[in-house]
Design a protein around this motif. Structure first.
Motif, short mmCIF file in Angstrom:
data_model
loop_
_atom_site.label_atom_id
_atom_site.label_comp_id
_atom_site.label_asym_id
_atom_site.label_seq_id
_atom_site.Cartn_x
_atom_site.Cartn_y
_atom_site.Cartn_z
N PHE A 69 0.82 -1.22 0.00
CA PHE A 69 0.00 0.00 0.00
C PHE A 69 0.85 1.27 0.00
O PHE A 69 0.38 2.33 -0.41
N PHE A 70 2.09 1.14 0.42
CA PHE A 70 2.99 2.30 0.38
C PHE A 70 3.33 2.68 -1.06
O PHE A 70 3.59 3.85 -1.36
N ARG A 71 3.34 1.71 -1.95
CA ARG A 71 3.61 1.90 -3.38
C ARG A 71 4.94 2.65 -3.60
O ARG A 71 4.95 3.82 -3.96
N PRO A 72 6.04 1.97 -3.41
CA PRO A 72 7.35 2.64 -3.59
C PRO A 72 7.55 3.20 -4.98
O PRO A 72 8.24 4.22 -5.15
N TYR A 73 7.00 2.56 -6.00
CA TYR A 73 7.21 3.06 -7.36
C TYR A 73 6.55 4.41 -7.59
O TYR A 73 6.90 5.13 -8.55
N GLN A 74 5.58 4.78 -6.71
CA GLN A 74 5.00 6.12 -6.79
C GLN A 74 5.72 7.10 -5.87
O GLN A 74 5.81 8.29 -6.18
N GLN A 75 6.23 6.62 -4.74
CA GLN A 75 6.93 7.49 -3.80
C GLN A 75 8.26 7.97 -4.38
O GLN A 75 8.64 9.13 -4.19
N TRP A 76 8.97 7.09 -5.05
CA TRP A 76 10.27 7.44 -5.65
C TRP A 76 10.21 7.13 -7.16
O TRP A 76 10.89 6.24 -7.66
N SER A 77 9.41 7.86 -7.84
CA SER A 77 9.22 7.61 -9.28
C SER A 77 10.42 8.02 -10.12
O SER A 77 10.55 7.59 -11.27
N GLY A 78 11.29 8.82 -9.56
CA GLY A 78 12.45 9.29 -10.34
C GLY A 78 13.47 8.20 -10.65
O GLY A 78 14.25 8.34 -11.60
N ILE A 79 13.50 7.14 -9.84
CA ILE A 79 14.49 6.07 -10.07
C ILE A 79 13.86 4.86 -10.77
O ILE A 79 14.48 3.79 -10.82
#
Length: 344
Positions: A69-79
């Motif tokens: 639910f944290f969705r890392p791909y949205q939190q750090w979309s730059g990498i």
């Protein structure tokens, strides 16, 4: 005349191996020591603990859902672009090709087939153990989860343990396993551990694996590496069998027989030859030329005199085309006896 057989690429490879049939003395083959057995037992206990925590839907499963639910791909979309490339280090096809190329060069330099056979044995163990665990537990991934908070086990999935993580541990860890010195082994072990954990976290970032999948995949790959010394006797027998098969194959190939060559005559300068020998050689040369000429067939001619073409009478099936002449005499009669003389 060239009679030797052209060597193929396979012949050159085996000839390179024949230069040093024994394994070099500086290569240290890992053995199943007590320290390794203890590490294997601890890793196996960690493996079973992860499976138990997921099966019982414990705090580890709740952590999996929180990370999803944290969705890392949205939190750090730059990498995101970097992670897409980095996760390739855990794919079986590209990594196996890269590592096999390096170990093939090692086999060529060390005159042994052990590096390539060890890689094949490790990948076989990895596919059997990890594949059986995936099918047996049947866990669904985050993108296919059906019930929030459940462990998603036994639903026909193939996500637990993480194959990317386990493959990264084995393919990059095999370089440390085959290292020639203890120092190189320690450095390569640390590098492969960091690389494999990074690949596992990359799959969590992309949302294709649970965090517990990565932990179990890391333990599964480490178990394969720790169990490899038990496969060393089988690897040694396989290497001896391949070399024996090579010898039998080469013994069945026909050996080319050199063709007989005509002796080359010694050329003596003409000025240095005696006069008598020169005359003999000239006569022998004339006789050889005369004998080499094909005899002409004998000419068979019809008996009797032959007249000219103008004197012959063409004959047809019904007779002659010319009318009879009273003054024409039969052939073979003297002309002077019957022909009148002109001029009185």
């Amino acid at each position: 005349m060239r009679t030797e057989r052209n060597l193929t690429r396979l012949d050159r490879v085996f000839a390179r191996l024949d230069r040093e049939p024994e394994r070099p003395a500086h290569l240290d083959v890992p053995r199943m020591s007590r320290h390794r057995v203890a590490l294997l037992s601890a890793t196996l206990g960690f493996y079973l603990a992860i499976v138990w925590l997921v099966v019982t839907t414990s705090w580890l499963v709740r952590l999996d859902w929180q990370v999803m639910f944290f969705r890392p791909y949205q939190q750090w979309s730059g990498i995101h672009w970097f992670v897409d490339y980095y996760v390739v280090l855990g794919q079986r096809g590209p990594t196996a090709v890269m590592v096999a190329a390096w170990l093939g060069w090692r086999s060529w330099r060390q005159h042994t087939l052990r590096p390539l056979l060890t890689l094949g044995a490790s990948l076989l163990l990895l596919n059997v153990t990890v594949g059986a665990a995936k099918i047996g537990m049947g866990r669904l991934g985050p993108h296919y989860a059906t019930t929030i908070g459940s462990n998603e086990m036994g639903l026909g999935g193939d996500i637990f343990p993480s194959g990317h993580t386990a493959n990264a541990v084995v393919t990059w860890g095999i370089l440390a396993y085959l290292a020639s010195t203890p120092r190189a082994r320690r450095w390569l072990s640390a590098l492969s551990a960091v690389t494999s954990l990074g690949v596992g976290l990359a799959t969590v970032y992309l949302g294709t694996h649970w965090l517990s999948d990565v932990l179990l995949g890391w333990a599964a790959g480490l178990l394969v590496l720790l169990a490899l010394p038990w496969c060393e006797p089988v690897i040694a027998r396989a290497e001896d069998g391949l070399l024996d098969l090579r010898d039998r194959w080469r013994s069945r190939r026909p050996v080319p027989v050199p063709a007989p060559t005509a002796p080359v005559p010694v050329q003596v300068p003409l000025a240095a030859r005696p006069a008598a020998s020169q005359d003999d050689e000239a006569a022998a040369a004339r006789d050889a030329v005369t004998a080499a000429r094909a005899p002409r067939p004998p000419a068979y001619l019809a008996p009797g005199p032959h007249g000219g073409r103008s004197e012959r009478t063409p004959v047809t099936p019904v007779g002659s085309r010319r009318p009879p002449h009273a003054d024409r005499l039969p052939r073979g009669t003297a002309a002077s006896a019957t022909r009148p003389l002109a001029g009185g």
